[in-house]
Design a protein around this motif. Sequence first.
Motif, PDB file in Angstrom:
ATOM      1  N   ALA A 174       0.422   6.309  -3.059  1.00  9.85           N
ATOM      2  CA  ALA A 174       0.336   5.499  -3.875  1.00  9.85           C
ATOM      3  C   ALA A 174       0.432   5.040  -5.081  1.00  9.85           C
ATOM      4  N   THR A 175       1.610   6.354  -5.880  1.00  2.14           N
ATOM      5  CA  THR A 175       2.806   6.201  -6.069  1.00  2.14           C
ATOM      6  C   THR A 175       3.638   5.297  -5.753  1.00  2.14           C
ATOM      7  N   ALA A 176       4.769   6.065  -4.090  1.00  2.00           N
ATOM      8  CA  ALA A 176       5.601   5.406  -3.871  1.00  2.00           C
ATOM      9  C   ALA A 176       4.799   4.102  -3.579  1.00  2.00           C
ATOM     10  N   GLU A 177       3.797   3.359  -3.525  1.00  2.00           N
ATOM     11  CA  GLU A 177       3.454   2.601  -3.555  1.00  2.00           C
ATOM     12  C   GLU A 177       3.678   1.085  -4.708  1.00  2.00           C
ATOM     13  N   ARG A 181       6.933  -1.814  -5.224  1.00  2.00           N
ATOM     14  CA  ARG A 181       6.588  -3.036  -5.824  1.00  2.00           C
ATOM     15  C   ARG A 181       8.115  -3.278  -7.821  1.00  2.00           C
ATOM     16  N   ARG A 182       8.687  -2.473  -8.143  1.00  2.00           N
ATOM     17  CA  ARG A 182       9.335  -2.306  -9.355  1.00  2.00           C
ATOM     18  C   ARG A 182      10.338  -3.790  -8.085  1.00  2.00           C
ATOM     19  N   VAL A 183      10.454  -4.878  -7.992  1.00  2.00           N
ATOM     20  CA  VAL A 183      11.137  -5.342  -7.927  1.00  2.00           C
ATOM     21  C   VAL A 183      12.370  -6.325  -8.589  1.00  2.00           C
ATOM     22  N   GLN A 184      11.992  -6.265  -9.463  1.00  2.00           N
ATOM     23  CA  GLN A 184      12.471  -6.224 -11.210  1.00  2.00           C
ATOM     24  C   GLN A 184      14.107  -4.865 -11.390  1.00  2.00           C
ATOM     25  N   ASP A 185      13.771  -3.514 -10.678  1.00  2.00           N
ATOM     26  CA  ASP A 185      14.945  -2.491 -10.791  1.00  2.00           C
ATOM     27  C   ASP A 185      14.744  -1.681  -9.452  1.00  2.00           C
ATOM     28  N   PRO A 186      15.692  -2.539  -8.631  1.00  2.00           N
ATOM     29  CA  PRO A 186      15.970  -2.196  -6.789  1.00  2.00           C
ATOM     30  C   PRO A 186      15.913  -0.649  -6.701  1.00  2.00           C
ATOM     31  N   GLU A 187      16.768  -0.303  -7.751  1.00  2.00           N
ATOM     32  CA  GLU A 187      16.481   1.478  -8.195  1.00  2.00           C
ATOM     33  C   GLU A 187      15.463   1.744  -7.290  1.00  2.00           C
ATOM     34  N   ILE A 188      14.741   2.230  -8.773  1.00  2.00           N
ATOM     35  CA  ILE A 188      13.931   2.341  -8.089  1.00  2.00           C
ATOM     36  C   ILE A 188      12.896   2.016  -6.952  1.00  2.00           C
ATOM     37  N   ALA A 189      12.616   1.070  -6.762  1.00  2.00           N
ATOM     38  CA  ALA A 189      11.993   0.124  -5.623  1.00  2.00           C
ATOM     39  C   ALA A 189      12.144   1.006  -4.193  1.00  2.00           C
ATOM     40  N   ASN A 190      13.544   0.913  -4.344  1.00  2.00           N
ATOM     41  CA  ASN A 190      14.279   1.898  -3.324  1.00  2.00           C
ATOM     42  C   ASN A 190      13.577   3.018  -3.245  1.00  2.00           C
TER      43      ASN A 190
END
Length: 373
Positions: A174-177, A181-190
């Motif tokens: 759930a945390t990974a999901e 979704r943090r599209v505003q922060d690509p590094e976090i999203a990756n």
Amino acid sequence: MLQMICDETGMGFAAVARVTDATWTACAVRDTVDFGLQPGGQLDLHTTLCFESRAARTAIVIDQFSQDATYCGHHTPAIYGLESYISVPIILPGGEYFGNLCAIDARPAKVSEPRIVRMFEVFATLIGMQLDSEKRQWSTEALLSNERETATLREQFIAVLGHDLRNPLAAVGATAELLSRRVQDPEIANIGKRLKTTASRMARLIDDVMDFARGRLGSGITVSLQPVDDLGQHLRAVVDELCEANPSREVLCHLAIAAPVRCDLARMQQLLSNLLGNAISHGAPDAPIVIEGSIDAGELVLSVANGGDLIAPETLSRVFEPYWRPASSAPGGGLGLGLYICKQIVSAHAGALEVQSTVEFGTRFSVRIPVGS
């Protein structure tokens, strides 16, 4: 044996005795003179000549105590009213002293004759061999029992551990999901996407462990059989998912399942996923993987074939064993449960799973399941 001793010697009492450094215990008895000793009965060790026979590890043979130069004044014949006596050590093949084969009587007897002594020695040797055989059998059975208990405890532990890991893993997923979704922060999203992939792989490993534990603990892999009209489409979805995760691999999929199949859909998808995943892991990267599925003579026929190194004939029979992995497997390639679980799924569907590995066809896993099972 004791009956034969009494018949051959004319003596009225014969016994097999367990003799230690402190006790004399009757194991088997032949008594026609009412000596009064039953199996399990004991004598004071120091009142018997078996004590001396054990200490010297040699036979004691007396035709007539009252005329024997060595034992005429011995306390044993006086205590038990004996005239004739023979006692031969029973020694196990490994050298352990067990006890004595002995015979007594209140009358004189020609027990010193070579044939009589030889008979006692042969019988004592046979008893020793039999005792040693039984001892080794008991030891083997005890070891097997301990191994079974250890294996059961280990598998129960695995099952409990797999079950208890599900909740924390669900929280990780759930945390990974959320992170993905943090599209505003690509590094976090990756990071979230990588964590999702890792959590999914962990979930598959836990599922494998749980299936393995259920199979080994006796309940077997459970299936819920229902008619599935579009099994081919559902299996194709599994292939597409794995192809998307492995874009560099060429997979040729020919599924022509034109009739309903009574099966457990989720387990059938798991079966194909495991077989295809195995082909991707162990097949040659530059050779296509071929999947075929059809209905033939009332059976679902499904196969997955890959090129690459062949499986040696002497190891073909081991590929469905739990935890078995080929020597060429890379570290971290799984637990070696995938094919074992495939076998259990097919068996639960009353089907058969076979493997062939030849130069002509490569390595091919073939499944046959009754359509109406």
